[in-house]
Design an enzyme around this catalytic site. Structure first.
Site, PDB file in Angstrom:
ATOM      1  N   LYS A  80     -25.738  13.191 -11.725  1.00  0.00           N
ATOM      2  CA  LYS A  80     -25.025  14.026 -12.702  1.00  0.00           C
ATOM      3  C   LYS A  80     -24.826  15.428 -12.119  1.00  0.00           C
ATOM      4  CE  LYS A  80     -26.592  11.195 -16.503  1.00  0.00           C
ATOM      5  NZ  LYS A  80     -27.546  10.915 -17.567  1.00  0.00           N
ATOM      6  N   GLN A 102     -32.372  13.295 -20.678  1.00  0.00           N
ATOM      7  CA  GLN A 102     -32.399  11.977 -20.035  1.00  0.00           C
ATOM      8  C   GLN A 102     -33.410  11.078 -20.753  1.00  0.00           C
ATOM      9  OE1 GLN A 102     -30.279  11.243 -17.352  1.00  0.00           O
ATOM     10  NE2 GLN A 102     -30.961   9.163 -17.746  1.00  0.00           N
ATOM     11  N   ASP A 123     -23.450  13.454 -24.844  1.00  0.00           N
ATOM     12  CA  ASP A 123     -23.785  12.026 -24.794  1.00  0.00           C
ATOM     13  C   ASP A 123     -23.296  11.302 -26.058  1.00  0.00           C
ATOM     14  OD1 ASP A 123     -25.014  11.311 -22.415  1.00  0.00           O
ATOM     15  OD2 ASP A 123     -27.005  11.973 -23.047  1.00  0.00           O
TER      16      ASP A 123
END
Ligand code: NAP
Length: 274
Positions: free
Chosen positions: A43, A87, A110
């Site tokens: 990322k 995460q 997200d």
């Protein structure tokens, strides 16, 4: 395809940079799960490629819920941070849902916050979750229309299976979502025109479970008996039977990251009223 998406993001980002705006993505990583470390590094690399600022917060596994929530609060307030992601999975003892709900929905790149999930349900959203959205982009790019097709998703997680089913439904697919309680799984999967595997079990989908000419999307990220990265689909045997199949590695994973870049760009634009 993922390179093309990132190039497009980089191009659009130049307009923001010219206005003095550098989109910022904050990535929180708690503990030292090796797979999560790889995803976070990827990322970061993608952010560098498209010209975003990425800030990583690597916290020890001993981090408390309060410490984590207070970091999220701080990032919610920062004007130079447009996207925040934590995460997953988090180490045991930390409440994932509480962390997701603490992230400002405007910075929830997200699309896991319940406000964003609800908006996806009714088809009025700013952000889509990166993995299912990346898959839909792949289908569009290859002119694979879900309209009227039998679409079967194996897996019902909040981050992949459920939103995947919803996006296929929005495209007028006839959607079946399977899970560990599903009876006669092979009977259902072998009728699928589009089959998405998001299970987390190495080579679980075998050729006998797949219809001739089906489109097979493999979300899984597993290690096989030799420790090699592999998907949920027995690629070597299934590829002979289907019309399209995504490989692991090199399929859904890179598209997920490219979509994260798109979402972060959109977040930066929305937060700057552009
Ligand atoms: P998850 O939360 O563990 O969900 C797995 C799903 O598979 C569950 O709904 C489970 O059913 C179902 N399942 C398990 N065993 C089954 C069986 N024998 N038959 C039918 N269904 C079964 O996993 P996830 O987060 O959705 O992730 C799935 C996989 O995708 C993992 O390998 C993950 O690493 C990978 N992944 C990849 C990306 C990417 O960017 N490439 C992104 C996210 C995830 P129940 O609900 O009944 O337990």
């Amino acid at each position: 395809m993922s390179a093309q998406v990132k190039e497009q993001v980089a191009k659009e980002n130049k307009e923001l940079l010219a206005k003095g705006i550098t989109p910022g993505l904050a990535v929180i990583l708690v503990g030292n799960d090796p797979a999560s470390r790889v995803y976070v590094n990827n990322k970061k690399k993608a952010c560098e490629f498209v010209g975003f600022k990425s800030e990583e917060f690597a916290l020890p596994a001993t981090t408390t819920q309060e410490e984590l929530l207070s970091l999220v609060e701080e990032l919610n307030e920062r004007r130079d941070i447009n996207g925040i992601l934590c995460q997953l999975p988090l180490p045991k003892g930390l409440d994932e849902n509480a962390v997701i709900e603490a992230i400002s929905p405007l910075k929830d790149v997200d699309a896991f916050h319940k406000q964003n999930v609800g908006r996806i349900m009714i088809g009025d959203y700013d952000f889509l979750p990166c993995t299912p959205a990346g898959i839909m982009e792949m289908l569009r790019a290859y002119d694979i229309d879900a309209d009227g097709k039998n679409c079967v998703v194996i897996g019902r997680s909040n981050i992949v299976g459920k939103p995947m089913g919803m996006l296929l439904l929005h495209e007028n697919g006839t959607v079946t979502i399977c899970h560990s309680h599903t009876k006669n799984l092979s009977e259902i999967t072998s009728k699928a025109d589009i089959l998405v595997a998001a299970i987390g079990k190495a080579k679980f989908v075998t050729a006998d479970m797949v219809k001739d000419g089906a489109v097979v999307i493999d979300v899984g990220m597993n290690r096989d008996e030799n420790g090699k990265l592999c998907g949920d689909v027995d690629f070597e045997n299934v590829k002979e039977k289907c019309s399209y199949i995504t490989p692991v590695p090199g399929g859904v994973g890179p598209m997920t990251i490219a979509t994260l870049m798109k979402n972060t760009l959109k977040a930066a634009k929305l937060q700057n009223n552009l």
